[in-house]
Design an enzyme around this catalytic site. Sequence first.
Site, PDB file in Angstrom:
ATOM      1  N   LYS A  62     -30.005 -23.248  15.490  1.00 43.12           N
ATOM      2  CA  LYS A  62     -28.875 -23.346  16.413  1.00 43.12           C
ATOM      3  C   LYS A  62     -28.051 -24.609  16.164  1.00 43.12           C
ATOM      4  O   LYS A  62     -26.834 -24.615  16.376  1.00 43.12           O
ATOM      5  CB  LYS A  62     -29.364 -23.291  17.861  1.00 43.12           C
ATOM      6  CG  LYS A  62     -29.900 -21.912  18.253  1.00 43.12           C
ATOM      7  CD  LYS A  62     -28.855 -20.812  18.076  1.00 43.12           C
ATOM      8  CE  LYS A  62     -29.355 -19.466  18.566  1.00 43.12           C
ATOM      9  NZ  LYS A  62     -28.330 -18.393  18.464  1.00 43.12           N
ATOM     10  N   ASN A 110     -28.704  -3.975  10.687  1.00 36.24           N
ATOM     11  CA  ASN A 110     -29.670  -5.051  10.509  1.00 36.24           C
ATOM     12  C   ASN A 110     -28.870  -6.219   9.945  1.00 36.24           C
ATOM     13  O   ASN A 110     -28.413  -6.171   8.800  1.00 36.24           O
ATOM     14  CB  ASN A 110     -30.768  -4.628   9.539  1.00 36.24           C
ATOM     15  CG  ASN A 110     -31.801  -5.713   9.299  1.00 36.24           C
ATOM     16  OD1 ASN A 110     -31.558  -6.893   9.509  1.00 36.24           O
ATOM     17  ND2 ASN A 110     -32.980  -5.311   8.831  1.00 36.24           N
ATOM     18  N   VAL A 111     -28.658  -7.267  10.750  1.00 34.74           N
ATOM     19  CA  VAL A 111     -27.741  -8.331  10.346  1.00 34.74           C
ATOM     20  C   VAL A 111     -28.244  -9.141   9.157  1.00 34.74           C
ATOM     21  O   VAL A 111     -27.495  -9.943   8.598  1.00 34.74           O
ATOM     22  CB  VAL A 111     -27.412  -9.268  11.529  1.00 34.74           C
ATOM     23  CG1 VAL A 111     -26.658  -8.529  12.609  1.00 34.74           C
ATOM     24  CG2 VAL A 111     -28.661  -9.941  12.074  1.00 34.74           C
ATOM     25  N   TYR A 157     -35.975 -22.404  15.721  1.00 33.40           N
ATOM     26  CA  TYR A 157     -34.858 -22.018  16.594  1.00 33.40           C
ATOM     27  C   TYR A 157     -33.907 -23.197  16.789  1.00 33.40           C
ATOM     28  O   TYR A 157     -32.679 -23.050  16.667  1.00 33.40           O
ATOM     29  CB  TYR A 157     -35.393 -21.543  17.934  1.00 33.40           C
ATOM     30  CG  TYR A 157     -34.323 -21.037  18.875  1.00 33.40           C
ATOM     31  CD1 TYR A 157     -33.805 -19.750  18.729  1.00 33.40           C
ATOM     32  CD2 TYR A 157     -33.843 -21.835  19.918  1.00 33.40           C
ATOM     33  CE1 TYR A 157     -32.823 -19.275  19.600  1.00 33.40           C
ATOM     34  CE2 TYR A 157     -32.871 -21.367  20.784  1.00 33.40           C
ATOM     35  CZ  TYR A 157     -32.367 -20.089  20.619  1.00 33.40           C
ATOM     36  OH  TYR A 157     -31.390 -19.634  21.481  1.00 33.40           O
ATOM     37  N   SER A 216     -26.523 -22.246  21.217  1.00 29.80           N
ATOM     38  CA  SER A 216     -27.491 -22.471  22.284  1.00 29.80           C
ATOM     39  C   SER A 216     -27.467 -23.951  22.615  1.00 29.80           C
ATOM     40  O   SER A 216     -27.062 -24.777  21.771  1.00 29.80           O
ATOM     41  CB  SER A 216     -28.899 -22.073  21.829  1.00 29.80           C
ATOM     42  OG  SER A 216     -29.888 -22.546  22.733  1.00 29.80           O
ATOM     43  N   ALA A 260     -33.470 -25.860  14.897  1.00 34.37           N
ATOM     44  CA  ALA A 260     -32.769 -26.159  13.648  1.00 34.37           C
ATOM     45  C   ALA A 260     -31.694 -25.124  13.359  1.00 34.37           C
ATOM     46  O   ALA A 260     -30.578 -25.462  12.925  1.00 34.37           O
ATOM     47  CB  ALA A 260     -33.771 -26.217  12.497  1.00 34.37           C
ATOM     48  N   ASN A 269     -23.344 -12.612  18.085  1.00 34.90           N
ATOM     49  CA  ASN A 269     -24.256 -12.751  19.213  1.00 34.90           C
ATOM     50  C   ASN A 269     -25.729 -12.546  18.836  1.00 34.90           C
ATOM     51  O   ASN A 269     -26.613 -13.099  19.491  1.00 34.90           O
ATOM     52  CB  ASN A 269     -23.869 -11.752  20.303  1.00 34.90           C
ATOM     53  CG  ASN A 269     -24.813 -11.754  21.472  1.00 34.90           C
ATOM     54  OD1 ASN A 269     -24.733 -12.579  22.375  1.00 34.90           O
ATOM     55  ND2 ASN A 269     -25.764 -10.809  21.464  1.00 34.90           N
TER      56      ASN A 269
END
Length: 245
Positions: free
Chosen positions: A159, A62-63, A155, A142, A157, A89
Amino acid sequence: MRLQDKVAIITGAASGMGKAEAIRFAKEGAKVVVADLNLEGAEAVVQEIKNDGGQALAVKVNVTLETDLENMVKTAVDTFGPIDIVVNNAGIFDKYTNSLETTEEQWDLIFDINIKAIFKLTNLVLPAMIERGKGTIVNIASIAGLVAQMGGAAYTASKHAVVGYTKHIAAVYSSKGIKINAIAPGTIRTPLTEEMLKTRPTNKIPLDRFGNDYEVAELAVFLASDDSQFMSGAIVPIDGGYTIV
């Protein structure tokens, strides 16, 4: 083989782009740590790699948990030796949720996975890489980190943060022998996006098609290998030309 005997950790590698990266890295001779919260999926990827003659290990992680990241790094070193490559990733999407509809809980989760996990894992592997005077980090950003309409508020913000963080650590640590770059995928066809993409037009993409996970994997191999040895701090779009129009 461009990655012969290199030890590579790839997070979020049980499916999609991460799976394609793991398989491609193994074909290039890397010893791959297939890390994912989905252990069953990671083990299936490992079996596929081993069936093709490659070397790989599945690790449940779990990162968002530093203890999991620490265990993953220790397991990788104990099994294969010093870590040469990390591909950050793992990530999650917010389904184009605008700011007013984004809850604080959703914002925090997306940032925890999409950028804070990269920060934590990078800090875990950097000291040993610096001591050895070599190492490679590839962050999966992304095109939502380059333009404003390819994701929701959190998302987009997060990336953008990946892009900024990649440039920062490259500026600071490239002189120590560490090569750090990021990939900015556009819309990529994977098993998880296949259904959604059936009704999405491609006319805004100059190449008039979506990308494939194996194409991102090929770019990741290039950035992880000596073929890109004079690149650091680059943010490389792979988007069919979307960001040029």
